[in-house]
Design an enzyme around this catalytic site. Sequence first.
Site, PDB file in Angstrom:
ATOM      1  N   LYS A   1     -14.731   7.931  -4.141  1.00  0.00           N
ATOM      2  CA  LYS A   1     -16.004   8.218  -3.476  1.00  0.00           C
ATOM      3  C   LYS A   1     -16.532   9.587  -3.883  1.00  0.00           C
ATOM      4  O   LYS A   1     -17.738   9.758  -4.122  1.00  0.00           O
ATOM      5  CB  LYS A   1     -15.823   8.156  -1.959  1.00  0.00           C
ATOM      6  CG  LYS A   1     -15.413   6.793  -1.446  1.00  0.00           C
ATOM      7  CD  LYS A   1     -14.832   6.887  -0.036  1.00  0.00           C
ATOM      8  CE  LYS A   1     -14.105   5.606   0.349  1.00  0.00           C
ATOM      9  NZ  LYS A   1     -13.298   5.765   1.570  1.00  0.00           N
TER      10      LYS A   1
ATOM     11  N   THR B   1      -8.761   6.267  -2.157  1.00  0.00           N
ATOM     12  CA  THR B   1     -10.143   5.832  -2.378  1.00  0.00           C
ATOM     13  C   THR B   1     -11.103   6.996  -2.190  1.00  0.00           C
ATOM     14  O   THR B   1     -12.222   6.960  -2.712  1.00  0.00           O
ATOM     15  CB  THR B   1     -10.538   4.685  -1.432  1.00  0.00           C
ATOM     16  OG1 THR B   1     -10.270   5.059  -0.089  1.00  0.00           O
ATOM     17  CG2 THR B   1      -9.786   3.415  -1.782  1.00  0.00           C
TER      18      THR B   1
ATOM     19  N   LYS C   1       0.293  14.510   0.924  1.00  0.00           N
ATOM     20  CA  LYS C   1      -1.061  14.792   0.436  1.00  0.00           C
ATOM     21  C   LYS C   1      -1.262  16.291   0.204  1.00  0.00           C
ATOM     22  O   LYS C   1      -2.271  16.706  -0.354  1.00  0.00           O
ATOM     23  CB  LYS C   1      -2.098  14.238   1.412  1.00  0.00           C
ATOM     24  CG  LYS C   1      -2.051  12.704   1.489  1.00  0.00           C
ATOM     25  CD  LYS C   1      -3.051  12.154   2.475  1.00  0.00           C
ATOM     26  CE  LYS C   1      -2.942  10.648   2.638  1.00  0.00           C
ATOM     27  NZ  LYS C   1      -3.429   9.877   1.474  1.00  0.00           N
TER      28      LYS C   1
ATOM     29  N   HIS D   1       0.803  -1.227   0.000  1.00  0.00           N
ATOM     30  CA  HIS D   1       0.000   0.000   0.000  1.00  0.00           C
ATOM     31  C   HIS D   1       0.834   1.275   0.000  1.00  0.00           C
ATOM     32  O   HIS D   1       0.284   2.351   0.238  1.00  0.00           O
ATOM     33  CB  HIS D   1      -0.915   0.037   1.226  1.00  0.00           C
ATOM     34  CG  HIS D   1      -2.122  -0.840   1.117  1.00  0.00           C
ATOM     35  ND1 HIS D   1      -3.262  -0.470   0.423  1.00  0.00           N
ATOM     36  CD2 HIS D   1      -2.375  -2.072   1.600  1.00  0.00           C
ATOM     37  CE1 HIS D   1      -4.153  -1.437   0.506  1.00  0.00           C
ATOM     38  NE2 HIS D   1      -3.646  -2.425   1.211  1.00  0.00           N
TER      39      HIS D   1
ATOM     40  N   LYS E   1      -8.942  14.035   3.923  1.00  0.00           N
ATOM     41  CA  LYS E   1      -8.123  12.823   3.959  1.00  0.00           C
ATOM     42  C   LYS E   1      -7.140  12.947   5.123  1.00  0.00           C
ATOM     43  O   LYS E   1      -7.083  13.986   5.783  1.00  0.00           O
ATOM     44  CB  LYS E   1      -7.373  12.600   2.645  1.00  0.00           C
ATOM     45  CG  LYS E   1      -6.542  13.796   2.203  1.00  0.00           C
ATOM     46  CD  LYS E   1      -5.885  13.550   0.848  1.00  0.00           C
ATOM     47  CE  LYS E   1      -6.880  13.607  -0.287  1.00  0.00           C
ATOM     48  NZ  LYS E   1      -7.123  12.332  -0.925  1.00  0.00           N
ATOM     49  N   ARG E   2      -6.387  11.894   5.369  1.00  0.00           N
ATOM     50  CA  ARG E   2      -5.370  11.951   6.415  1.00  0.00           C
ATOM     51  C   ARG E   2      -4.434  13.139   6.159  1.00  0.00           C
ATOM     52  O   ARG E   2      -4.073  13.411   5.014  1.00  0.00           O
ATOM     53  CB  ARG E   2      -4.587  10.630   6.411  1.00  0.00           C
ATOM     54  CG  ARG E   2      -3.519  10.489   7.460  1.00  0.00           C
ATOM     55  CD  ARG E   2      -3.144   9.008   7.589  1.00  0.00           C
ATOM     56  NE  ARG E   2      -2.825   8.413   6.301  1.00  0.00           N
ATOM     57  CZ  ARG E   2      -1.578   8.331   5.806  1.00  0.00           C
ATOM     58  NH1 ARG E   2      -0.558   8.839   6.485  1.00  0.00           N
ATOM     59  NH2 ARG E   2      -1.364   7.746   4.647  1.00  0.00           N
TER      60      ARG E   2
END
Length: 847
Positions: A689, A685, A583, A386, A577-578
């Site tokens: 969504k 993901t 990110k 991952h 998100k985290r």
Amino acid sequence: MENKNIKDTTVQKEKLEDSTPKQLSQSEDARTGLSVEALKKAIFNNLFYVQGKYPEIATRNDYYMSLAYAVRDRLLQRWVASVKQYLDGRHRIVSYLSAEYLLGPHLANNLINLGIYKEVEQATQELGINLQWLLDKEVEPGLGNGGLGRLAACYMDSLATLEVPAIGYGIRYQFGIFEQEIRNGWQVEDTDNWLRRGNPWEIARRELNYEVKLGGYVQHYIDRDGKFRSNWIPELTVKGVAYDTPILGYKVNTTNTLRLWKSEAPKSFDFQSFNSGNYNNAVNQKIVCENISKVLYPNDETVSGKILRLQQQYFFVSCSLQDMIGIHLRQGDKIEDFNVNFAIQLNDTHPAIAIAEMMRLLVDEYDLEWVDAWRVTTRTFAYTNHTLLPEALETWDLELFGSVLPRHLELIYEINRRFLDEVTIKVFGNNNKINSLSIIGEGPRKFIKMANLACAGSFAINGVAALHTDLLKSTVLKDWYALCPEKFSNKTNGVTPRRWLVLSNPKLTSLISSKIGESWIKHLEELKQLEAFADDPEFQLAWMGVKYEMKKILCNRILNKTGIKINPDSLFDVHVKRIHEYKRQHLNILHVIALYNRIKKNPDIEIVPRTFIYAGKAAPGYKMAKLIIKLINSVGEIVNNDPDVRDRLKVVFYPNYNVSNAQVIYPAADLSIQISTAGKEASGTGNMKLSMNGALTIGTLDGANVEIREVVGEENFFLFGLTAEEVAKKKKEGYNPYGYYLENEELKMAIDQIASGYFSHLDDTIFKDLVDNLLYHDPFMVLADFTSYVTCQEKAALAFQDKKSWAKMSILNTARMGKFSSDRSIREYCDDIWKVKSVSVHLDVKD
């Protein structure tokens, strides 16, 4: 207070008496019937016989529990039938080993999958109870952190929906990762006591428990038959107790098991110590043992934290393997054939110690020869990677590892010795490749490379997006790919449409079904039929009407949570998100500052009204991520209160991001922010969504963004930024972020404002570390991508002004998301890796 709330919410004694369930028909049972009358009777019965309450004194939680137990009864009927069908038919079972399961609330999801949402809504209404009021009472299970855990939950849903025999194994954490509060702009962690009111969805299997050894030393000896044997003498023995949760598929009878392990002491109370007055010592072992399943991801900055995390990983893996072997042997099968009955998927490296534990069990406990044990092991396990971040590939200090798992250290050395003997022949003279493939890493302190252990002991290795898998082959696992290319495949992640569309966005679900029927819920590729309506003005209007309704719902939630009033007509720019540097939430906030400065320079400037919505948790020990949260809130404090802005910009940090909150945010999003540095995100993901709910993506060519852009069309995706190849090239050439700072006036002004304390009450020290990191290191190339990002955001704002065009793009995003169903992902795992088939479960009317 609870009783008052019930009365205020229409639960009244008179109405309850008027709506007493009528006599059920002979063919229906109060525990299994799906009619409104059967459901009402079940709720009444549970209120009295399970909760021990009558209506006048029942609390909101009593009614929630009564309904939850009524629904669970219907699951149990299917659950028992599923287990019986699997065992009687000798079907191969998929075992999913994951340290996380971010399930989300159970009740509404089970109503959807049972197909009785409307019936329950009517039943509760006739009882004078508001169903949503009960749904909101459910506490979300604190069993996961982010994408890894949510993927596991989606996969469990799809396994059941596709009628695949499966067991999910993990840890029953007493406390989740943490509840996030925002105080003075900073993240503050509080205890996530998700079990405080009990959990009606689980069943304790106290008779199902296994002993797990930790620490100590290993004795070696020659037995009577002249065989070399090892005897592990542990310092501590822990008991793992099973807690089972039924996972129902969508409108099928198949109900699989999520089996979570709770750690306990074999003897929780030392009577002799207590009797002699040593009260603390009397319960000391209980405390030590229970700590193992106490909290998700203990802070591992300290040695004790690292030890606890390793204990957690081994604890749940050992319990799970012992359980599977027990199931296998009770079937009357030979231990040598274990791999025939079970396919075990390692969800990242957290459970990779299972390779060594399987060898310990087979060699030490079941007397298999090494070659036979290794054959069984390597035909049983498959490994999902991952991450592309080398620092995220889990390693363990050799000395620390040996102190916790001394026998496993011996086994890993032996696995590595035999493996390297084979490798040396294949890569003769290439010491660099041998060192790369070795499970033992050399250096000032030796360490164990868990990804290498997983690769060596698995028959299949997969990435989770096409780009991710390609990069695995060419970077972090390139030597493994060269050694055994046949093991590698790609399995792009997916998400379950049951939770992320049907449950989260019921109005959009109804609109879609009104045009193409309901079959798409299990066959998401059928959303493609919506393309025929993308240019239909009436459908576009209805589509955007649903979006507006969902935006208004989110507006109310935000007002209640944060006190910030936002405009539902504004462009909802959603970055949830985290919180992590790769990110790049800080790239997004730099864009906010640039827009704010444009307004300050020209207060009458024409600008598309925007609401920037952030949400996510930073790991408690991740200082830079927590500093980014502080920056977002500090910028918001200035922007939201500046009269020159005139509500054209709003910045919101939505606290305590979890599944429940995500279900409200995703349907309301206009623009999905997926801006990780190219080559760093495995898949993502959240991008799926959001796009599934009609949001348009602005993103880099990273992770699953690449495939989303391919299927929705380049014209329906806002692309910016460096590619993975360009990122690698710049780093190789010597990336200089300071040059980008000097070249771009907007960027320089924004960073100077942060550095000077403009957004921190003139305190120029708060964000110094963040600014210095950007100017002199910038490991994730925020400054290099800033200009491209701002330019692309301008294109997105321009597109948003054309309502018809935006509606069409939104419809097409949803219509083309069929590929990203977790059902498709699981089908590929079943066909290509696990080699398992669906097994239909039929209910016996006597069940």
